[in-house]
Design a protein around this motif. Structure first.
Motif, PDB file in Angstrom:
ATOM      1  N   MET A  56      55.583 102.414  73.249  1.00 20.31           N
ATOM      2  CA  MET A  56      54.618 102.189  74.325  1.00 20.31           C
ATOM      3  C   MET A  56      53.202 102.031  73.766  1.00 20.31           C
ATOM      4  N   LEU A  57      52.810 102.963  72.902  1.00 21.39           N
ATOM      5  CA  LEU A  57      51.457 102.956  72.354  1.00 21.39           C
ATOM      6  C   LEU A  57      51.212 101.744  71.464  1.00 21.39           C
ATOM      7  N   TRP A  67      41.475 101.433  80.334  1.00 27.44           N
ATOM      8  CA  TRP A  67      41.882 102.805  80.022  1.00 27.44           C
ATOM      9  C   TRP A  67      42.951 103.307  80.985  1.00 27.44           C
ATOM     10  N   LEU A  68      43.882 104.065  80.435  1.00 26.47           N
ATOM     11  CA  LEU A  68      44.860 104.821  81.220  1.00 26.47           C
ATOM     12  C   LEU A  68      44.589 106.291  80.939  1.00 26.47           C
ATOM     13  N   VAL A  69      44.407 107.091  81.972  1.00 23.22           N
ATOM     14  CA  VAL A  69      44.076 108.509  81.811  1.00 23.22           C
ATOM     15  C   VAL A  69      45.213 109.350  82.350  1.00 23.22           C
ATOM     16  N   LEU A  70      45.727 110.229  81.514  1.00 18.45           N
ATOM     17  CA  LEU A  70      46.861 111.075  81.867  1.00 18.45           C
ATOM     18  C   LEU A  70      46.459 112.542  81.770  1.00 18.45           C
ATOM     19  N   ILE A 120      45.167 106.124  71.108  1.00 16.71           N
ATOM     20  CA  ILE A 120      45.403 107.333  71.885  1.00 16.71           C
ATOM     21  C   ILE A 120      44.249 108.300  71.624  1.00 16.71           C
ATOM     22  N   PHE A 121      43.783 108.930  72.680  1.00 20.33           N
ATOM     23  CA  PHE A 121      42.666 109.859  72.607  1.00 20.33           C
ATOM     24  C   PHE A 121      43.086 111.154  73.299  1.00 20.33           C
ATOM     25  N   VAL A 132      44.505 104.956  75.795  1.00 19.98           N
ATOM     26  CA  VAL A 132      45.097 106.035  76.584  1.00 19.98           C
ATOM     27  C   VAL A 132      44.357 107.334  76.283  1.00 19.98           C
ATOM     28  N   LEU A 133      43.845 107.975  77.327  1.00 19.13           N
ATOM     29  CA  LEU A 133      43.252 109.303  77.192  1.00 19.13           C
ATOM     30  C   LEU A 133      44.211 110.324  77.773  1.00 19.13           C
ATOM     31  N   VAL A 134      44.543 111.324  76.981  1.00 18.09           N
ATOM     32  CA  VAL A 134      45.356 112.446  77.445  1.00 18.09           C
ATOM     33  C   VAL A 134      44.455 113.666  77.547  1.00 18.09           C
TER      34      VAL A 134
END
Length: 343
Positions: A128-129, A67-70, A169-170, A139-141
């Motif tokens: 990217m996605l 996971w990547l969290v932004l 994407i979340f 990816v969590l935004v």
């Protein structure tokens, strides 16, 4: 020993009563092989713990290498911010190369072979996605205190497109009821009505009492009385604990200071955001002989159809509750006393 309670909004205090079941529900859905949903909104009155909840979900997912969290701000261009955040993430460099994205002094550029660069962030994010999804990354935004401004509407609309493409994407957003309502009702945002909305309410009083008992070495009876003074409202739990710890006094000796903190940091702001009709109903609730709707309407002399509108609004805003059929009461601790002082 440092004060285990915090008066800073959004900061995760040392002494925290979590909402583990609700947090687990969101995390479990987001991490499922086939997620139940990929967009979720958290609503509730000021001080109910929306930011702390958001942070808890984000921190749990950050521990997962897939996971990547932004964390993005609703006051900036979210598409640009998201693209820049992803490009700046060192663990994402391989995916950046596969998407043929270069970064220049002029910002993000998407290169196609020998051609020039495309600087549209939505296009860059699409590439990217696509690569992240192919690599089983998610990816969590998170967007805290969302409002229905141009930045948010453009971003959410684009997220809808990415979801239709089955990208990983979340989106997790927090906001006051009225701001979430405005966003949902924007012309291109109707898909948000299908997204789950979690309304955060009071904390479990038994857990509040247990925490106070543990920290202050109280009897079960005193801990219960102290917890009831907060009515489970998270900010009140922090304020009362903070004052007791700092001043080394019993909670029943601190009502003046307690009221002052709630007034200055929360209640005045909540009151200022109320319509004239909202205030009239709240004042009638405070003056009525009991919590029965009939008694409140007697004070108001308001037609039942009009009253029903304001009742629904106050329930949604998180400042009122229906403890039983035909009743309407205050949710927030000592808010009745505050309302009476404002007439």
């Amino acid at each position: 020993m440092n004060n285990p309670f915090s008066l800073t909004f959004g900061k995760q205090p040392q002494s925290l009563i979590g909402r583990d079941q609700q947090i687990d529900e969101i995390v479990s859905s987001f991490t499922a092989t086939v997620p139940d949903y990929q967009v979720c909104m958290l609503t509730g009155v000021r001080g109910v713990g929306k930011t702390v909840f958001l942070t808890s979900v984000a921190n749990e997912l950050r521990q997962n290498k897939d996971w990547l969290v932004l964390d993005l701000s609703p006051e900036r261009n979210l598409l640009d911010s998201m693209a820049a955040e992803l490009a700046d993430n060192t663990s994402f460099l391989d995916y950046l190369k596969r998407a043929k994205i270069s970064i220049s002094a002029f910002g993000l550029g998407l290169k196609f072979g020998e051609g020039g660069a495309v600087k549209d962030s939505a296009v860059v994010l699409d590439k990217m996605l696509a690569q992240l999804t192919k690599g089983k990354k998610r990816v969590l935004v998170t967007v805290d205190e969302v409002v229905s401004n141009k930045n948010v509407r453009e971003f959410v609309s684009q997220v809808q497109i990415y979801l239709r493409k089955n990208y990983n994407i979340f989106l997790l957003m927090t906001g006051l009821y009225e701001n979430v309502y405005d966003l949902q009702n924007a012309s291109t945002m109707t898909f948000l009505y299908r997204a789950p909305k979690l309304e955060l309410g009071p904390l479990n009083l038994l857990l509040v009492a247990e925490k106070y008992k543990e920290i202050f070495r109280l009897s079960a009876g005193d801990a219960k009385a102290m917890a009831e003074l907060t009515k489970g409202y998270p900010y009140a739990f922090q304020v009362l604990g903070y004052l007791c710890f700092k001043q080394k006094k019993s909670f029943d000796k601190l009502l003046v200071e307690y009221d002052a903190y709630l007034r200055e940091y929360v209640y005045e702001k909540i009151w200022s955001e109320m319509s004239k009709g909202d205030r009239a109903v709240l004042l009638a609730m405070a003056k009525a002989k009991d919590t029965k709707v009939v008694a409140i309407r007697e004070v108001l002399t308001m037609p039942s159809n009009n009253f029903a509108i304001y009742r629904k609004r106050l329930l949604k805003k998180g400042v009122a509750e229906t403890p039983e059929y035909g009743h309407l009461d205050f949710v927030l601790p000592r808010f009745k006393e505050f309302v009476l002082s404002e007439q």
